[in-house]
Write a protein that holds these residues in place. Structure first.
Motif, mmCIF file in Angstrom:
data_model
loop_
_atom_site.group_PDB
_atom_site.id
_atom_site.type_symbol
_atom_site.label_atom_id
_atom_site.label_comp_id
_atom_site.label_asym_id
_atom_site.label_seq_id
_atom_site.Cartn_x
_atom_site.Cartn_y
_atom_site.Cartn_z
ATOM 1 N N ASN A 35 3.499 -1.043 -15.671
ATOM 2 C CA ASN A 35 2.172 -0.703 -15.157
ATOM 3 C C ASN A 35 1.569 -1.847 -14.328
ATOM 4 O O ASN A 35 0.354 -1.972 -14.234
ATOM 5 N N TYR A 49 0.827 -1.199 0.000
ATOM 6 C CA TYR A 49 0.000 0.000 0.000
ATOM 7 C C TYR A 49 0.864 1.253 0.000
ATOM 8 O O TYR A 49 0.569 2.219 -0.726
ATOM 9 N N ALA A 54 2.514 -4.672 -10.726
ATOM 10 C CA ALA A 54 3.294 -4.860 -9.501
ATOM 11 C C ALA A 54 3.517 -6.346 -9.298
ATOM 12 O O ALA A 54 2.657 -7.163 -9.620
ATOM 13 N N ASP A 84 2.123 1.831 -3.462
ATOM 14 C CA ASP A 84 1.064 2.390 -4.323
ATOM 15 C C ASP A 84 0.871 3.881 -4.072
ATOM 16 O O ASP A 84 0.708 4.670 -5.006
ATOM 17 N N ARG A 85 0.890 4.262 -2.804
ATOM 18 C CA ARG A 85 0.716 5.668 -2.457
ATOM 19 C C ARG A 85 1.897 6.511 -2.949
ATOM 20 O O ARG A 85 1.711 7.629 -3.434
ATOM 21 N N LEU A 88 6.981 -2.320 -8.111
ATOM 22 C CA LEU A 88 5.842 -1.607 -8.682
ATOM 23 C C LEU A 88 6.389 -0.713 -9.785
ATOM 24 O O LEU A 88 7.325 0.060 -9.563
ATOM 25 N N PRO A 103 -2.268 -5.428 -10.784
ATOM 26 C CA PRO A 103 -2.181 -3.991 -11.083
ATOM 27 C C PRO A 103 -1.673 -3.140 -9.923
ATOM 28 O O PRO A 103 -1.220 -2.014 -10.146
ATOM 29 N N THR A 104 -1.773 -3.615 -8.675
ATOM 30 C CA THR A 104 -1.346 -2.808 -7.536
ATOM 31 C C THR A 104 -0.414 -3.602 -6.621
ATOM 32 O O THR A 104 -0.546 -4.815 -6.478
ATOM 33 N N TRP A 161 5.605 1.708 -13.561
ATOM 34 C CA TRP A 161 4.669 2.355 -14.473
ATOM 35 C C TRP A 161 5.471 3.014 -15.589
ATOM 36 O O TRP A 161 6.655 3.307 -15.457
ATOM 37 N N LYS A 185 3.770 5.855 -5.519
ATOM 38 C CA LYS A 185 3.594 5.970 -6.969
ATOM 39 C C LYS A 185 2.585 7.075 -7.293
ATOM 40 O O LYS A 185 2.806 7.889 -8.210
ATOM 41 N N TYR A 186 1.487 7.128 -6.562
ATOM 42 C CA TYR A 186 0.457 8.143 -6.782
ATOM 43 C C TYR A 186 1.044 9.549 -6.631
ATOM 44 O O TYR A 186 0.804 10.433 -7.470
ATOM 45 N N GLU A 237 -0.359 -3.324 -3.419
ATOM 46 C CA GLU A 237 -1.146 -3.770 -2.265
ATOM 47 C C GLU A 237 -1.748 -5.146 -2.508
ATOM 48 O O GLU A 237 -1.661 -6.047 -1.658
#
Length: 308
Positions: free
Chosen positions: A214, A156, A216, A159-160, A182, A257-258, A184, A162-163, A260
């Motif tokens: 894109n 998680y 993980a 992912d955050r 992860l 895809p993620t 992209w 990356k965001y 997490e």
């Protein structure tokens, strides 16, 4: 300090390695400005530290500890971020028939696993976590129950991060979170990010190159995570329902895809075994897995053919 790898087209990979959340993290961003890249990585690190604090079970003022302290007493109101995390975790528990579970009962970690009584894990049951979407509350129905996000917090956080990086204009990058990846975008030479999947005993002999742009990938394995208690070796992964170490599989890598989801699914598939694990992954869209058993046999889900 950023390490730099330069390509002919003026695009660079700026990379920084550090220790976060008790793991080695490496954040790589593609660009042509080192100052900009440094600021981007700083922002990603700040976000990872925020997630670690958010999900901490060591801080007295954390909301997770508040939930645990009120187990069997009352529901606890949480913010939307924690609520959605709990909600997603419960869905993964349902999907894996309870093999993934954020609930646990605090036990003495010095006790030999073979001597742990069933009552010490009786509160490991995701069905005893009640959530109320209208009130955004979380309630553990049994006293002594606790929840923790060790099974997905690293993913998680990635992912955050990356965001945040994408908000800052990073169109391509890689986050290595303790070996889980992860990615992209594309590499500076416009090719996909790939990994070479290999037998842990023969790391120089990959059997497949998997496109993870894109996507993980997270790996759970018995080959490197173990502890020794009373001169006996116990593997890292423990069956939550039975409370004793599992074996049979050497490693499981999940592509999704993620980060997490990959992080959360790797250990359950490890616990479920080859047949049940492959059956589950093959029923799900956008998920793939590579499994290696303790006889060094390799098994792949049907999606690996499309990702290779």
């Amino acid at each position: 300090m950023l390490a730099v790898k330069t390509y002919n087209n003026d695009q660079n990979i700026f990379r920084r390695e550090m220790r976060l959340m008790g793991n080695r993290f490496e954040i790589s961003v593609v660009g042509n400005d080192s100052v900009w890249a440094d600021n981007c990585v700083d922002a990603a690190v700040a976000e990872i530290n925020r997630v670690e604090k958010l999900l901490s079970t060591f801080s007295d003022d954390s909301r997770i500890n508040e939930i645990n302290r009120n187990a069997g007493v009352k529901p606890v109101k949480v913010n939307a971020e924690i609520f959605r995390l709990v909600e997603r975790a419960l869905k993964i528990s349902e999907l894996t028939f309870g093999t993934f579970d954020i609930t646990y009962n605090a036990i003495d970690r010095n006790v030999e696993p073979s001597k742990i009584e069933r009552k010490s894990v009786k509160f490991t049951n995701y069905k005893n976590v009640h959530i109320d979407e209208a009130k955004t509350t979380v309630f553990l129905t049994e006293k002594g129950m606790r929840i923790g996000f060790g099974g997905l917090s690293k993913g998680y956080a990635a992912d955050r991060a990356k965001y945040i990086l994408q908000l800052m204009g990073v169109s391509s990058g890689v986050i290595n979170a303790g070996g889980d990846l992860l990615t992209w975008g594309l590499q500076p030479d416009h090719t996909p990010w790939t990994i070479a999947s290999a037998d842990p005993d023969r790391e120089s002999q990959p059997f497949s190159n998997i496109n993870i742009s894109n996507m993980a990938v997270a790996t759970s394995g018995n080959f490197e995570k173990n502890v020794t208690i009373s001169n006996k070796k116990y593997m890292h992964n423990v069956d939550a329902k039975k409370g004793f170490p599992i074996s049979v599989l050497k490693s499981v890598s999940i592509v999704s895809p993620t980060a997490e989801l990959s992080d959360a699914m790797a250990t359950p598939v490890m616990t479920m075994g080859v047949n049940a694990g492959l059956y589950l992954i093959n029923q799900l869209q956008q998920l793939a897995c590579v499994i290696i058993d303790d006889h060094d046999r390799v098994y792949t889900s049907k999606e690996v053919n499309y990702l290779s």
